[in-house]
Motif scaffolding. Structure first.
Motif, PDB file in Angstrom:
ATOM      1  N   ALA A  20       0.878  -1.046  -0.075  1.00 25.82           N
ATOM      2  CA  ALA A  20       0.005  -0.071   0.054  1.00 25.82           C
ATOM      3  C   ALA A  20       0.765   1.323   0.165  1.00 25.82           C
ATOM      4  N   ALA A  21       1.701   1.229   0.733  1.00 26.30           N
ATOM      5  CA  ALA A  21       2.783   2.452   0.842  1.00 26.30           C
ATOM      6  C   ALA A  21       3.342   2.702  -0.534  1.00 26.30           C
ATOM      7  N   SER A  22       3.846   1.665  -1.017  1.00 24.98           N
ATOM      8  CA  SER A  22       4.413   2.002  -2.195  1.00 24.98           C
ATOM      9  C   SER A  22       3.677   2.511  -3.311  1.00 24.98           C
ATOM     10  N   ILE A  23       2.368   2.128  -3.336  1.00 24.79           N
ATOM     11  CA  ILE A  23       1.563   2.943  -4.162  1.00 24.79           C
ATOM     12  C   ILE A  23       1.124   4.183  -4.018  1.00 24.79           C
ATOM     13  N   TYR A  24       0.971   4.437  -2.861  1.00 26.02           N
ATOM     14  CA  TYR A  24       0.591   5.903  -2.386  1.00 26.02           C
ATOM     15  C   TYR A  24       1.848   6.809  -2.609  1.00 26.02           C
ATOM     16  N   ASP A  25       3.119   6.081  -2.487  1.00 23.83           N
ATOM     17  CA  ASP A  25       4.332   7.102  -2.770  1.00 23.83           C
ATOM     18  C   ASP A  25       4.330   7.226  -4.428  1.00 23.83           C
ATOM     19  N   ASP A  26       3.963   6.409  -5.135  1.00 23.53           N
ATOM     20  CA  ASP A  26       3.814   6.572  -6.618  1.00 23.53           C
ATOM     21  C   ASP A  26       2.780   7.724  -6.775  1.00 23.53           C
ATOM     22  N   ILE A  27       1.818   7.869  -6.178  1.00 19.37           N
ATOM     23  CA  ILE A  27       0.742   9.020  -6.217  1.00 19.37           C
ATOM     24  C   ILE A  27       1.289  10.349  -5.726  1.00 19.37           C
ATOM     25  N   ILE A  28       1.894  10.148  -4.599  1.00 20.07           N
ATOM     26  CA  ILE A  28       2.623  11.371  -4.004  1.00 20.07           C
ATOM     27  C   ILE A  28       3.670  11.959  -5.042  1.00 20.07           C
ATOM     28  N   ASP A  29       4.570  10.959  -5.515  1.00 16.75           N
ATOM     29  CA  ASP A  29       5.623  11.546  -6.535  1.00 16.75           C
ATOM     30  C   ASP A  29       5.012  12.154  -7.621  1.00 16.75           C
ATOM     31  N   CYS A  30       3.908  11.871  -7.943  1.00 17.38           N
ATOM     32  CA  CYS A  30       3.302  12.518  -9.265  1.00 17.38           C
ATOM     33  C   CYS A  30       2.109  13.524  -8.758  1.00 17.38           C
ATOM     34  N   HIS A  31       2.553  14.143  -7.558  1.00 12.80           N
ATOM     35  CA  HIS A  31       1.295  15.070  -7.066  1.00 12.80           C
ATOM     36  C   HIS A  31       1.077  16.274  -7.861  1.00 12.80           C
ATOM     37  N   PRO A  32       2.193  16.545  -8.521  1.00 10.87           N
ATOM     38  CA  PRO A  32       1.946  18.173  -9.059  1.00 10.87           C
ATOM     39  C   PRO A  32       0.746  17.995 -10.271  1.00 10.87           C
ATOM     40  N   ASP A  33       0.593  16.672 -10.845  1.00  2.00           N
ATOM     41  CA  ASP A  33      -0.565  16.375 -11.496  1.00  2.00           C
ATOM     42  C   ASP A  33      -1.850  16.256 -11.050  1.00  2.00           C
ATOM     43  N   VAL A  34      -1.930  16.070  -9.564  1.00  9.86           N
ATOM     44  CA  VAL A  34      -3.227  15.609  -8.734  1.00  9.86           C
ATOM     45  C   VAL A  34      -3.695  17.236  -8.389  1.00  9.86           C
ATOM     46  N   THR A  35      -4.651  17.869  -8.803  1.00 12.60           N
ATOM     47  CA  THR A  35      -5.267  19.065  -8.373  1.00 12.60           C
ATOM     48  C   THR A  35      -6.185  19.261  -7.142  1.00 12.60           C
ATOM     49  N   ASP A  36      -6.664  18.086  -6.888  1.00 17.65           N
ATOM     50  CA  ASP A  36      -7.808  17.988  -5.789  1.00 17.65           C
ATOM     51  C   ASP A  36      -6.993  17.825  -4.409  1.00 17.65           C
TER      52      ASP A  36
END
Length: 277
Positions: free
Chosen positions: A132-148
């Motif tokens: 789970a942590a590994s996948i959350y990290d993937d999202i966080i690493d790409c967070h400039p693309d996450v606007t919400d």
């Protein structure tokens, strides 16, 4: 979602294990229930001869196994195979299967980050904290693309829960606070203070609460909430156990604190070994 699993089909002598969650199933009905509630965790590659052979040999459904083998040679979509399994029996009604198909049609329209979060949340629910942590990290690493911001805050919150359950205290504090900054959710702030309390005395906790503008009575309410549970700690997540241990320590109940910490450390070792497989 919950459902009473009334099994009328043959029970397998050798259960089938979904390797990524370590969940074992022994009947067709259990297979259907797992599929219906865990599709995001079922990859196309896991729908292979190993499962088809088990369906044919262990639960005595050779026709379904043959259909799946044939279909697997013609489709790359996991959902096609999963719907075939659900339709092979009567565990779910046609309207429930239709709702399932519609839900996963909507799933395919989600953004990459939303899909990843659902998958990570699934692993978190099965206590597969490292995955789970590994996948959350993937999202966080790409967070400039996450606007919400609320979505990202919820990702940080669940990443903190994964860290807390692996006793990564500093990471857990960092992520809970980042979560609160993004989503404004009091649960994230409470998570921060629970983890903070695990390594600090009452005076330090109260000082930290004042630093964030929380009133004095917040300390008492936090301690009451942490301790307000009669559950057996062995049925809790490590994070929940840690909350109870903090409550024991704050109340100078060191015997129960030591017992809980022994359980936590033992379970942590067991879960880490299992997740490393």
């Amino acid at each position: 979602m919950s459902k009473v699993i009334l099994c009328t089909s043959k029970e397998a002598e050798h259960p089938f294990t979904f390797l990524n969650t370590k969940v074992e199933i022994s009947t067709y009905e259990e297979l259907c229930f797992y599929i219906y509630n865990n599709t995001v965790l079922i990859s196309r590659s896991s729908l292979s001869e190993r499962l088809f052979d088990w369906i044919r040999d262990e639960i005595d459904m050779p026709e379904l196994a043959a259909k799946l083998v044939n279909l697997a040679n013609r489709t790359t979509y996991a959902q096609d195979l999963l719907v075939e399994i659900l339709n092979a029996g009567s565990y779910y009604e046609p309207d429930e299967i239709a709702a399932y198909v519609e839900a996963w049609s909507k799933y395919r329209r989600l953004s990459s980050s939303q899909k990843k979060k659902l998958k990570a949340d699934g692993y978190l629910g099965y206590r597969r904290y490292i995955k789970a942590a590994s996948i959350y990290d993937d999202i966080i690493d790409c967070h400039p693309d996450v606007t919400d911001d609320v979505f990202l805050g919820n990702v940080y919150h669940n990443r903190a829960v994964a860290a807390a359950n692996n006793l990564d205290v500093e990471e857990a504090k960092e992520y809970f606070m980042k979560a609160y900054e993004k989503n404004g959710n009091q649960e994230s702030l409470k998570g921060y203070f629970v983890v903070y309390a695990s390594g600090n005395d009452s005076a330090s906790i109260k000082q930290e609460m004042r630093r964030y503008g929380l009133p004095e009575e917040s300390f008492e309410s936090l301690m009451l909430e942490i301790g307000d549970s009669n559950e057996d700690v062995r049925g809790m997540t490590i994070y929940s156990m840690m909350q109870r241990a903090v409550y024991n320590r704050m109340n100078k109940d060191m015997i129960d604190y030591d017992k809980r910490m022994d359980i936590i450390l033992g379970q942590l070792k067991d879960e880490f070994r299992e997740q490393a497989i």
